[in-house]
Design an enzyme around this catalytic site. Structure first.
Site, PDB file in Angstrom:
ATOM      1  N   GLY A  69      88.256   2.176  58.133  1.00 57.41           N
ATOM      2  CA  GLY A  69      89.482   2.272  57.351  1.00 57.41           C
ATOM      3  C   GLY A  69      89.296   1.591  56.002  1.00 57.41           C
ATOM      4  O   GLY A  69      89.743   2.092  54.961  1.00 57.41           O
ATOM      5  N   THR A  70      88.610   0.458  56.025  1.00 53.90           N
ATOM      6  CA  THR A  70      88.348  -0.288  54.788  1.00 53.90           C
ATOM      7  C   THR A  70      87.603   0.593  53.775  1.00 53.90           C
ATOM      8  O   THR A  70      87.940   0.616  52.579  1.00 53.90           O
ATOM      9  CB  THR A  70      87.478  -1.533  55.110  1.00 53.90           C
ATOM     10  OG1 THR A  70      88.195  -2.358  56.028  1.00 53.90           O
ATOM     11  CG2 THR A  70      87.124  -2.312  53.862  1.00 53.90           C
ATOM     12  N   ASN A 147     100.377  -4.393  59.566  1.00 49.24           N
ATOM     13  CA  ASN A 147      99.609  -4.814  60.728  1.00 49.24           C
ATOM     14  C   ASN A 147     100.158  -6.081  61.383  1.00 49.24           C
ATOM     15  O   ASN A 147      99.984  -6.289  62.569  1.00 49.24           O
ATOM     16  CB  ASN A 147      98.139  -5.038  60.356  1.00 49.24           C
ATOM     17  CG  ASN A 147      97.978  -5.808  59.064  1.00 49.24           C
ATOM     18  OD1 ASN A 147      98.440  -5.356  58.013  1.00 49.24           O
ATOM     19  ND2 ASN A 147      97.344  -6.957  59.118  1.00 49.24           N
ATOM     20  N   GLN A 175      97.510   1.411  60.817  1.00 49.05           N
ATOM     21  CA  GLN A 175      98.288   0.860  61.944  1.00 49.05           C
ATOM     22  C   GLN A 175      99.310   1.846  62.488  1.00 49.05           C
ATOM     23  O   GLN A 175      99.661   1.772  63.666  1.00 49.05           O
ATOM     24  CB  GLN A 175      99.005  -0.434  61.534  1.00 49.05           C
ATOM     25  CG  GLN A 175      98.092  -1.625  61.393  1.00 49.05           C
ATOM     26  CD  GLN A 175      97.463  -2.070  62.708  1.00 49.05           C
ATOM     27  OE1 GLN A 175      97.916  -1.726  63.804  1.00 49.05           O
ATOM     28  NE2 GLN A 175      96.393  -2.830  62.606  1.00 49.05           N
ATOM     29  N   SER A 195      91.781   4.851  60.732  1.00 46.54           N
ATOM     30  CA  SER A 195      90.645   4.165  61.354  1.00 46.54           C
ATOM     31  C   SER A 195      90.676   4.428  62.856  1.00 46.54           C
ATOM     32  O   SER A 195      91.730   4.302  63.488  1.00 46.54           O
ATOM     33  CB  SER A 195      90.745   2.665  61.079  1.00 46.54           C
ATOM     34  OG  SER A 195      89.714   1.987  61.766  1.00 46.54           O
ATOM     35  N   ALA A 196      89.516   4.785  63.428  1.00 44.80           N
ATOM     36  CA  ALA A 196      89.485   5.217  64.840  1.00 44.80           C
ATOM     37  C   ALA A 196      89.762   4.088  65.818  1.00 44.80           C
ATOM     38  O   ALA A 196      90.367   4.308  66.862  1.00 44.80           O
ATOM     39  CB  ALA A 196      88.122   5.839  65.147  1.00 44.80           C
ATOM     40  N   CYS A 320      91.569 -10.609  60.296  1.00 40.92           N
ATOM     41  CA  CYS A 320      90.732 -11.184  59.242  1.00 40.92           C
ATOM     42  C   CYS A 320      91.195 -12.595  58.903  1.00 40.92           C
ATOM     43  O   CYS A 320      90.485 -13.348  58.262  1.00 40.92           O
ATOM     44  CB  CYS A 320      90.787 -10.344  57.984  1.00 40.92           C
ATOM     45  SG  CYS A 320      90.811  -8.618  58.330  1.00 40.92           S
TER      46      CYS A 320
HETATM   47  N1  PLP Z   1      94.430  -1.463  57.223  1.00 35.32           N
HETATM   48  C1  PLP Z   1      95.128  -2.119  58.164  1.00 35.32           C
HETATM   49  C2  PLP Z   1      96.611  -2.162  58.052  1.00 35.32           C
HETATM   50  C3  PLP Z   1      94.474  -2.765  59.205  1.00 35.32           C
HETATM   51  O1  PLP Z   1      95.191  -3.438  60.117  1.00 35.32           O
HETATM   52  C4  PLP Z   1      93.067  -2.712  59.258  1.00 35.32           C
HETATM   53  C5  PLP Z   1      92.322  -3.422  60.338  1.00 35.32           C
HETATM   54  O2  PLP Z   1      92.599  -4.564  60.682  1.00 35.32           O
HETATM   55  C6  PLP Z   1      92.374  -2.012  58.272  1.00 35.32           C
HETATM   56  C7  PLP Z   1      93.102  -1.393  57.280  1.00 35.32           C
HETATM   57  C8  PLP Z   1      90.883  -1.947  58.247  1.00 35.32           C
HETATM   58  O3  PLP Z   1      90.379  -0.930  59.089  1.00 35.32           O
HETATM   59  P1  PLP Z   1      88.846  -1.040  59.546  1.00 35.32           P
HETATM   60  O4  PLP Z   1      88.779  -2.145  60.542  1.00 35.32           O
HETATM   61  O5  PLP Z   1      88.532   0.305  60.150  1.00 35.32           O
HETATM   62  O6  PLP Z   1      88.048  -1.294  58.332  1.00 35.32           O
END
Ligand code: PLP
Length: 379
Positions: A69-70, A147, A175, A195-196, A320
């Site tokens: 997702g990032t 999140n 989310q 994000s999977a 994080c």
């Molecule tokens: N965006 C949100 C709202 C999230 O909660 C997260 C993961 O904690 C991410 C993005 C990041 O996704 P990924 O872990 O696949 O990089």
């Protein structure tokens, strides 16, 4: 272990694992190879792309697979900004660190970055976005669901204004996916990230969904995979797992979210009866599985560690942040006093949870509260 941290990540669903197994065994071809082994891998990716696409109600060609997702966020924000060359970017004050980090990089390159404030319940008011729109705004990014608090935003209303002003609208739907219905066209955005691993799929795979109207600058260059926007031999097992997770989420969404909401609501009701507790964002529209709360005079990290000793996994907010003693930027943006914000922990319910887990959480909270002196930090 009682796992109540589904917003951090979810276990892989049995049906997803089943779908992935052949890709770890016989289905090993490189999807770019034109021989049969390659074609079989390509077909598996094509099917996964269709499954992800139909999950958000778009055509398969609108899905670009990424490594997380990032990475999807980075492709969206940097892809737009670096193509345009200059301008201003608006993000909400409660975005995940993956959006904040990409925006910070762009600020370092000379782009203007401005934060849109939220209300005390964690809502981004469309009028606050509208007030900031001007000719030099190139992109606006507001998350569909937060999140930490689970608070949902009126993305359709915000997107209408953003597009009318000639800027690109992106939403982080990481989310929301799998927890509430998601329809790309109904949201009215041009870019949406997924994000999977938040919906019972594997880690290390995400997607950027696009309406095809936005010119993006590739962030990983090379062999031209993913329409030239994300080079590198595809993560076939991850992508296949992602497709299976989306297909499963599409079928079980209503049952899953109703069950989580019931557990969450019963938990919050008893939390209020038994403790002097604050629940954050609870008067706004929220994801049904998420409860972020604080107990009076209790430090969140201490509480989390205490629950861990009882075999219960919760989070102090964003995963994080879990190693940081800093208060949540989301709660601070909502105007929560820093001492209260430091007390926050998040329980996020998921497919495997039962009423017995809620009971165990409440009993463990009472025990930790009893054992630890008020205001205690650490063990
Ligand atoms: N965006 C949100 C709202 C999230 O909660 C997260 C993961 O904690 C991410 C993005 C990041 O996704 P990924 O872990 O696949 O990089």
């Amino acid at each position: 272990m009682i796992y109540l941290d589904h917003n951090a990540t979810t276990p892989i669903a049995p049906a997803v694992r089943e779908a992935m197994l052949p890709t770890l065994d016989g289905l090993f071809g490189n999807p770019s190879s034109i021989h049969e082994a390659g074609r079989l891998a390509r077909n598996a990716i094509d099917q996964a792309r269709r499954d992800v696409a139909s999950f958000v109600n778009v055509h398969a060609r609108q899905v670009i697979f990424t490594g997380s997702g990032t990475e999807a966020h980075n492709l969206a924000l940097k892809g737009v900004a670096l193509r345009r060359g200059k301008g201003r970017i608006l993000i909400s004050a409660i975005e995940h660190s993956s959006i904040r980090g990409a925006a910070r990089d762009l600020a370092g390159l000379g782009f203007g970055v401005e934060e849109i404030p939220v209300t005390g319940t964690g809502v981004v008011e469309p009028a606050e976005v509208r007030r900031r729109l001007a000719d030099d705004v190139i992109l606006v990014s507001v998350m569909t669901a937060n999140n930490e608090t689970g608070v949902l935003q009126d993305i359709a209303a915000i997107a209408r204004d953003v597009r009318a002003a000639g800027a690109v609208m992106h939403t982080d739907a990481v989310q929301a996916a799998g927890k509430c219905a998601l329809d790309f066209s109904a949201l009215g955005v041009q870019l949406l990230s997924l994000s999977a691993h938040k919906l019972y799929g594997p880690k290390g795979v995400g997607a950027l969904v696009t309406d095809g109207s936005v010119d993006l600058s590739a962030q990983v260059s090379g062999g031209g995979q993913e329409a030239g926007l994300r080079a590198g031999t595809e993560n076939v097992p991850g992508i296949v797992g992602f497709g299976a997770a989306c297909a499963l989420a599409g079928q079980s969404l209503d049952a899953r979210s109703e069950r989580s909401r019931e557990l969450r609501d019963r938990f919050e009701q008893r939390l209020r009866e038994k403790f002097d507790a604050t629940v954050f964002g609870n008067t706004a529209p929220r994801l049904g599985n998420t409860s972020q709360f604080a107990l009076a005079d209790m430090d969140g990290e201490t509480l989390q560690m205490g629950l861990d000793r009882h075999g219960i996994a919760v989070s102090t907010g964003s995963a994080c942040h879990s190693k940081s003693t800093e208060a949540s930027h989301v709660l601070l943006a909502m105007g929560v006093p820093v001492e209260t914000a430091r007390g926050a922990i998040r329980a996020s319910f998921g497919a495997g949870n039962t009423q017995a887990d809620v009971d165990a959480l409440l009993a463990a909270l009472a025990d930790v509260r009893r054992v630890l002196p008020t205001g205690a930090v650490g063990w």
